[in-house]
Scaffold this motif. Structure first.
Motif, PDB file in Angstrom:
ATOM      1  N   ASN A 152      -5.389   3.735  -2.813  1.00 15.81           N
ATOM      2  CA  ASN A 152      -6.537   4.036  -1.966  1.00 15.81           C
ATOM      3  C   ASN A 152      -5.989   4.570  -0.647  1.00 15.81           C
ATOM      4  N   GLU A 153      -6.141   5.857  -0.431  1.00 17.69           N
ATOM      5  CA  GLU A 153      -5.528   6.493   0.730  1.00 17.69           C
ATOM      6  C   GLU A 153      -6.131   6.022   2.052  1.00 17.69           C
ATOM      7  N   GLU A 154      -7.422   5.746   2.056  1.00 15.41           N
ATOM      8  CA  GLU A 154      -8.076   5.258   3.272  1.00 15.41           C
ATOM      9  C   GLU A 154      -7.520   3.883   3.645  1.00 15.41           C
ATOM     10  N   ARG A 155      -7.401   3.026   2.656  1.00 19.50           N
ATOM     11  CA  ARG A 155      -6.847   1.683   2.873  1.00 19.50           C
ATOM     12  C   ARG A 155      -5.396   1.782   3.349  1.00 19.50           C
ATOM     13  N   GLU A 207       0.844  -1.196   0.000  1.00 17.15           N
ATOM     14  CA  GLU A 207       0.000   0.000   0.000  1.00 17.15           C
ATOM     15  C   GLU A 207       0.879   1.246   0.000  1.00 17.15           C
ATOM     16  N   ASP A 250      -8.071   1.102  -8.519  1.00 16.39           N
ATOM     17  CA  ASP A 250      -7.949   0.658  -7.117  1.00 16.39           C
ATOM     18  C   ASP A 250      -6.545   0.178  -6.744  1.00 16.39           C
ATOM     19  N   GLU A 252      -9.432   2.082  13.861  1.00 20.71           N
ATOM     20  CA  GLU A 252      -9.093   0.677  13.596  1.00 20.71           C
ATOM     21  C   GLU A 252      -8.277   0.049  14.735  1.00 20.71           C
ATOM     22  N   LYS A 288     -10.233   7.724  10.517  1.00 21.03           N
ATOM     23  CA  LYS A 288     -10.725   6.370  10.254  1.00 21.03           C
ATOM     24  C   LYS A 288      -9.671   5.328  10.671  1.00 21.03           C
ATOM     25  N   ALA A 289      -8.414   5.614  10.374  1.00 22.87           N
ATOM     26  CA  ALA A 289      -7.327   4.693  10.735  1.00 22.87           C
ATOM     27  C   ALA A 289      -7.200   4.564  12.257  1.00 22.87           C
ATOM     28  N   CYS A 336      -5.293   2.992   7.089  1.00 22.44           N
ATOM     29  CA  CYS A 336      -5.692   1.935   8.031  1.00 22.44           C
ATOM     30  C   CYS A 336      -4.601   0.867   8.149  1.00 22.44           C
ATOM     31  N   GLN A 337      -4.024   0.504   7.020  1.00 18.07           N
ATOM     32  CA  GLN A 337      -2.975  -0.518   7.043  1.00 18.07           C
ATOM     33  C   GLN A 337      -1.710   0.014   7.721  1.00 18.07           C
ATOM     34  N   CYS A 375      -9.136  10.231   6.582  1.00 19.65           N
ATOM     35  CA  CYS A 375      -8.465   8.924   6.543  1.00 19.65           C
ATOM     36  C   CYS A 375      -7.697   8.660   7.840  1.00 19.65           C
TER      37      CYS A 375
END
Length: 161
Positions: A58-61, A24, A55, A101, A97-98, A64-65, A94
């Motif tokens: 993906n900045e949100e992904r 990512e 895809d 998690e 949201k991260a 979170c990662q 983002c």
């Protein structure tokens, strides 16, 4: 990596897909990579849009990662993770949201574990020095001040009691 000769946008897209497929990436890392290929702003923006559409990006992904990985592998606290994501120009949404998690129970358990390990490693120092070094370490790791105080109180209470 700086290329002496610039490459075509199609070649850059292939390289960017591979770069994003490997792990990512945040938008800024990919932008820097594309500019490193000698592309112009319009080309970079167009390729970024295409990578997002496909895809690969993906900045949100990514956020979170990144947050989960740094928390689990390096025991970083929320402050440090947020700062690092901010430096990578990840958006506020983002980042928030991260942070969600990371389970609160795991977060506190991690803090207690690394604090106890640091505390024990400093047993040869006097109490004030032991507290200061443990506190500084936890601040460096990015944990919040109130949680650090609470944890140190428990540690020094165990040591005296």
């Amino acid at each position: 990596m700086v290329y002496k000769k610039s490459i075509t946008p199609d070649q850059a897209l292939q390289k960017a897909r591979h770069y994003c497929g490997y792990q990512e990436r945040c938008h800024q890392e990919v932008k820097d990579k594309l500019y490193g290929f000698g592309l112009h702003k319009a080309q970079v923006e167009q390729l970024l849009a295409q990578l997002i559409e496909e895809d690969y990006l993906n900045e949100e992904r990514f956020a979170c990662q990144f947050a989960g990985g740094k928390f689990r592998m390096k025991n970083w606290g929320r402050n440090r993770i947020q700062n690092e994501l901010g430096q990578r120009q990840v958006g506020e949404y983002c980042i928030k949201k991260a942070m969600k998690e990371i389970p609160e129970e795991d977060y506190r358990a991690s803090l207690a574990k690394i604090a106890a390990a640091k505390w024990e490693s400093l047993e040869n120092y006097g109490r004030p020095e032991q507290e200061k070094k443990t506190r500084d370490y936890l601040l460096y790791k990015g944990y919040e001040w109130p949680l650090i105080q609470e944890t140190l109180k428990k540690l020094s209470g165990k040591a005296t009691g």
